[in-house]
Design a protein around this motif. Structure first.
Motif, PDB file in Angstrom:
ATOM      1  N   SER A   2      -8.288 -23.291  63.223  1.00 28.71           N
ATOM      2  CA  SER A   2      -9.134 -23.562  64.383  1.00 28.71           C
ATOM      3  C   SER A   2      -8.512 -24.687  65.204  1.00 28.71           C
ATOM      4  O   SER A   2      -7.689 -25.455  64.699  1.00 28.71           O
ATOM      5  CB  SER A   2     -10.550 -23.964  63.944  1.00 28.71           C
ATOM      6  N   GLN A   3      -8.921 -24.794  66.448  1.00 32.11           N
ATOM      7  CA  GLN A   3      -8.401 -25.837  67.331  1.00 32.11           C
ATOM      8  C   GLN A   3      -8.895 -27.227  66.925  1.00 32.11           C
ATOM      9  O   GLN A   3      -8.277 -28.224  67.258  1.00 32.11           O
ATOM     10  CB  GLN A   3      -8.804 -25.548  68.785  1.00 32.11           C
ATOM     11  N   GLU A   4     -10.011 -27.300  66.188  1.00 33.19           N
ATOM     12  CA  GLU A   4     -10.577 -28.582  65.768  1.00 33.19           C
ATOM     13  C   GLU A   4      -9.983 -29.079  64.457  1.00 33.19           C
ATOM     14  O   GLU A   4     -10.270 -30.187  64.014  1.00 33.19           O
ATOM     15  CB  GLU A   4     -12.105 -28.469  65.596  1.00 33.19           C
ATOM     16  N   GLN A   5      -9.169 -28.288  63.829  1.00 30.68           N
ATOM     17  CA  GLN A   5      -8.619 -28.598  62.522  1.00 30.68           C
ATOM     18  C   GLN A   5      -7.711 -29.829  62.563  1.00 30.68           C
ATOM     19  O   GLN A   5      -6.911 -29.990  63.469  1.00 30.68           O
ATOM     20  CB  GLN A   5      -7.828 -27.375  62.044  1.00 30.68           C
ATOM     21  N   VAL A   6      -7.850 -30.688  61.563  1.00 31.24           N
ATOM     22  CA  VAL A   6      -6.943 -31.816  61.397  1.00 31.24           C
ATOM     23  C   VAL A   6      -5.786 -31.334  60.534  1.00 31.24           C
ATOM     24  O   VAL A   6      -5.982 -30.835  59.428  1.00 31.24           O
ATOM     25  CB  VAL A   6      -7.652 -33.005  60.711  1.00 31.24           C
ATOM     26  N   LEU A   7      -4.561 -31.458  61.049  1.00 31.72           N
ATOM     27  CA  LEU A   7      -3.391 -30.991  60.325  1.00 31.72           C
ATOM     28  C   LEU A   7      -2.756 -32.117  59.518  1.00 31.72           C
ATOM     29  O   LEU A   7      -2.748 -33.267  59.958  1.00 31.72           O
ATOM     30  CB  LEU A   7      -2.356 -30.413  61.299  1.00 31.72           C
ATOM     31  N   ASP A   8      -2.213 -31.773  58.352  1.00 32.76           N
ATOM     32  CA  ASP A   8      -1.480 -32.752  57.543  1.00 32.76           C
ATOM     33  C   ASP A   8      -0.113 -33.002  58.171  1.00 32.76           C
ATOM     34  O   ASP A   8       0.479 -32.102  58.769  1.00 32.76           O
ATOM     35  CB  ASP A   8      -1.276 -32.221  56.121  1.00 32.76           C
ATOM     36  N   TRP A   9       0.410 -34.209  58.004  1.00 33.20           N
ATOM     37  CA  TRP A   9       1.759 -34.549  58.472  1.00 33.20           C
ATOM     38  C   TRP A   9       2.701 -34.331  57.292  1.00 33.20           C
ATOM     39  O   TRP A   9       3.137 -35.265  56.630  1.00 33.20           O
ATOM     40  CB  TRP A   9       1.808 -35.993  58.963  1.00 33.20           C
ATOM     41  N   THR A  10       2.968 -33.079  57.009  1.00 39.29           N
ATOM     42  CA  THR A  10       3.775 -32.760  55.846  1.00 39.29           C
ATOM     43  C   THR A  10       4.434 -31.402  56.005  1.00 39.29           C
ATOM     44  O   THR A  10       3.895 -30.529  56.670  1.00 39.29           O
ATOM     45  CB  THR A  10       2.911 -32.769  54.567  1.00 39.29           C
ATOM     46  N   ASP A  11       5.612 -31.278  55.421  1.00 38.86           N
ATOM     47  CA  ASP A  11       6.220 -29.980  55.197  1.00 38.86           C
ATOM     48  C   ASP A  11       5.947 -29.654  53.742  1.00 38.86           C
ATOM     49  O   ASP A  11       5.908 -30.558  52.900  1.00 38.86           O
ATOM     50  CB  ASP A  11       7.733 -30.022  55.407  1.00 38.86           C
ATOM     51  N   ARG A  12       5.775 -28.382  53.433  1.00 35.58           N
ATOM     52  CA  ARG A  12       5.481 -28.055  52.039  1.00 35.58           C
ATOM     53  C   ARG A  12       6.122 -26.751  51.628  1.00 35.58           C
ATOM     54  O   ARG A  12       6.434 -25.905  52.456  1.00 35.58           O
ATOM     55  CB  ARG A  12       3.988 -28.034  51.787  1.00 35.58           C
ATOM     56  N   LEU A  13       6.286 -26.638  50.344  1.00 32.59           N
ATOM     57  CA  LEU A  13       6.729 -25.407  49.718  1.00 32.59           C
ATOM     58  C   LEU A  13       5.691 -25.091  48.659  1.00 32.59           C
ATOM     59  O   LEU A  13       5.403 -25.922  47.795  1.00 32.59           O
ATOM     60  CB  LEU A  13       8.118 -25.591  49.089  1.00 32.59           C
ATOM     61  N   TYR A  14       5.111 -23.901  48.735  1.00 33.82           N
ATOM     62  CA  TYR A  14       4.015 -23.512  47.854  1.00 33.82           C
ATOM     63  C   TYR A  14       4.433 -22.240  47.130  1.00 33.82           C
ATOM     64  O   TYR A  14       4.775 -21.243  47.786  1.00 33.82           O
ATOM     65  CB  TYR A  14       2.762 -23.282  48.708  1.00 33.82           C
ATOM     66  N   LEU A  15       4.439 -22.269  45.796  1.00 39.10           N
ATOM     67  CA  LEU A  15       4.938 -21.142  45.007  1.00 39.10           C
ATOM     68  C   LEU A  15       4.016 -20.812  43.838  1.00 39.10           C
ATOM     69  O   LEU A  15       3.466 -21.715  43.205  1.00 39.10           O
ATOM     70  CB  LEU A  15       6.327 -21.473  44.436  1.00 39.10           C
ATOM     71  N   THR A  16       3.899 -19.536  43.524  1.00 42.08           N
ATOM     72  CA  THR A  16       3.237 -19.110  42.300  1.00 42.08           C
ATOM     73  C   THR A  16       4.266 -19.196  41.185  1.00 42.08           C
ATOM     74  O   THR A  16       5.371 -18.682  41.326  1.00 42.08           O
ATOM     75  CB  THR A  16       2.726 -17.656  42.418  1.00 42.08           C
ATOM     76  N   VAL A  17       3.907 -19.839  40.063  1.00 40.33           N
ATOM     77  CA  VAL A  17       4.859 -19.968  38.965  1.00 40.33           C
ATOM     78  C   VAL A  17       4.440 -19.213  37.701  1.00 40.33           C
ATOM     79  O   VAL A  17       5.286 -18.757  36.944  1.00 40.33           O
ATOM     80  CB  VAL A  17       5.193 -21.443  38.639  1.00 40.33           C
ATOM     81  N   THR A  18       3.134 -19.089  37.449  1.00 39.96           N
ATOM     82  CA  THR A  18       2.677 -18.267  36.326  1.00 39.96           C
ATOM     83  C   THR A  18       1.458 -17.473  36.760  1.00 39.96           C
ATOM     84  O   THR A  18       0.695 -17.921  37.608  1.00 39.96           O
ATOM     85  CB  THR A  18       2.302 -19.107  35.077  1.00 39.96           C
ATOM     86  N   PRO A  19       1.307 -16.288  36.187  1.00 38.71           N
ATOM     87  CA  PRO A  19       2.244 -15.635  35.295  1.00 38.71           C
ATOM     88  C   PRO A  19       3.513 -15.234  36.039  1.00 38.71           C
ATOM     89  O   PRO A  19       3.499 -15.013  37.246  1.00 38.71           O
ATOM     90  CB  PRO A  19       1.481 -14.412  34.773  1.00 38.71           C
ATOM     91  N   ALA A  20       4.594 -15.130  35.308  1.00 37.26           N
ATOM     92  CA  ALA A  20       5.897 -14.839  35.918  1.00 37.26           C
ATOM     93  C   ALA A  20       5.877 -13.528  36.706  1.00 37.26           C
ATOM     94  O   ALA A  20       6.570 -13.393  37.710  1.00 37.26           O
ATOM     95  CB  ALA A  20       6.981 -14.803  34.848  1.00 37.26           C
ATOM     96  N   SER A  21       5.050 -12.589  36.281  1.00 38.67           N
ATOM     97  CA  SER A  21       4.970 -11.290  36.977  1.00 38.67           C
ATOM     98  C   SER A  21       4.376 -11.426  38.380  1.00 38.67           C
ATOM     99  O   SER A  21       4.512 -10.514  39.198  1.00 38.67           O
ATOM    100  CB  SER A  21       4.143 -10.301  36.158  1.00 38.67           C
ATOM    101  N   HIS A  22       3.734 -12.549  38.682  1.00 38.60           N
ATOM    102  CA  HIS A  22       3.138 -12.766  40.006  1.00 38.60           C
ATOM    103  C   HIS A  22       4.037 -13.573  40.942  1.00 38.60           C
ATOM    104  O   HIS A  22       3.668 -13.828  42.088  1.00 38.60           O
ATOM    105  CB  HIS A  22       1.797 -13.477  39.870  1.00 38.60           C
ATOM    106  N   ARG A  23       5.177 -14.006  40.437  1.00 40.21           N
ATOM    107  CA  ARG A  23       6.089 -14.793  41.271  1.00 40.21           C
ATOM    108  C   ARG A  23       6.618 -13.942  42.427  1.00 40.21           C
ATOM    109  O   ARG A  23       6.970 -12.788  42.237  1.00 40.21           O
ATOM    110  CB  ARG A  23       7.275 -15.298  40.458  1.00 40.21           C
TER     111      ARG A  23
END
Length: 195
Positions: free
Chosen positions: A44-65
């Motif tokens: 949304s336009q009212e959203q406060v954004l974080d000042w960050t870059d990120r990497l988001y990963l599924t790690v378990t279960p391995a079949s969901h990576r």
């Protein structure tokens, strides 16, 4: 978990965020998806954004990576993350069993709620220099929705704070330690089990 594994994970993460923008964008999250490299999704336009870059990963279960989001640069990243995830999973199991026992519950009750291999994610945050730090937060105040958050802090940079009784407290950085946050799911489960 060994201090050397923690340091390897820190170094692999720093190396990934130090790669050129074009390399990081090979792992960019897709629209309306959380997994991959990027910033906050703008909802949304009212959203406060974080000042960050990120990497988001599924790690378990391995079949969901989704390995297409797992960086190949630095070359050590995938192997180190796999080893780190295995160690973190074992730590989480010990903590959940201990918490259940301390509450007078069957030691496996929390583990049984999450299945044989609980879903686990890794989130890596990088906070680039901010031209107006008085107007930005690295990560806005929030509660962790998970059962547990096992946090590996940057050993050279403090910044994490917790709120208690409407007052904010700095969390010290301990180089060879992990910080464990109990998330909202455990609070709900604990209340249900005790009633």
């Amino acid at each position: 978990m060994s201090g050397s594994l923690m340091e390897e994970m820190r170094e692999a993460t720093k190396s990934f965020f130090a790669t050129p923008k074009e390399e990081k964008h090979k792992y960019a999250r897709q629209e309306k998806m959380f997994e991959g490299y990027g910033n906050d999704m703008v909802l949304s336009q009212e959203q406060v954004l974080d000042w960050t870059d990120r990497l988001y990963l599924t790690v378990t279960p391995a079949s969901h990576r989704k390995l297409k989001f797992w960086p190949r640069n630095p070359p050590s990243f995938r192997g180190v993350l796999n080893e780190y995830a295995e160690a973190t999973e074992q730590i989480g199991e010990v903590i959940l069993k201990s918490m259940a026992a301390s509450l007078g519950l069957d030691e496996n009750c929390f583990l049984e709620m999450y299945g044989q291999v609980p879903k686990m994610y890794a989130r890596f945050n990088y906070y680039p220099p901010c031209p107006r730090p008085d107007l930005a937060l690295g990560v806005k105040p929030h509660a962790d929705r998970s059962a547990l958050t096992i946090l590996l802090q940057d050993k050279d940079v403090e910044g994490l704070q917790v709120e208690k009784d409407r007052q904010w407290f700095r969390v010290p950085t301990i180089p060879d330690a992990l910080l464990v946050n109990v998330g909202d799911q455990i609070e709900v489960i604990k209340t249900e089990k005790q009633n």
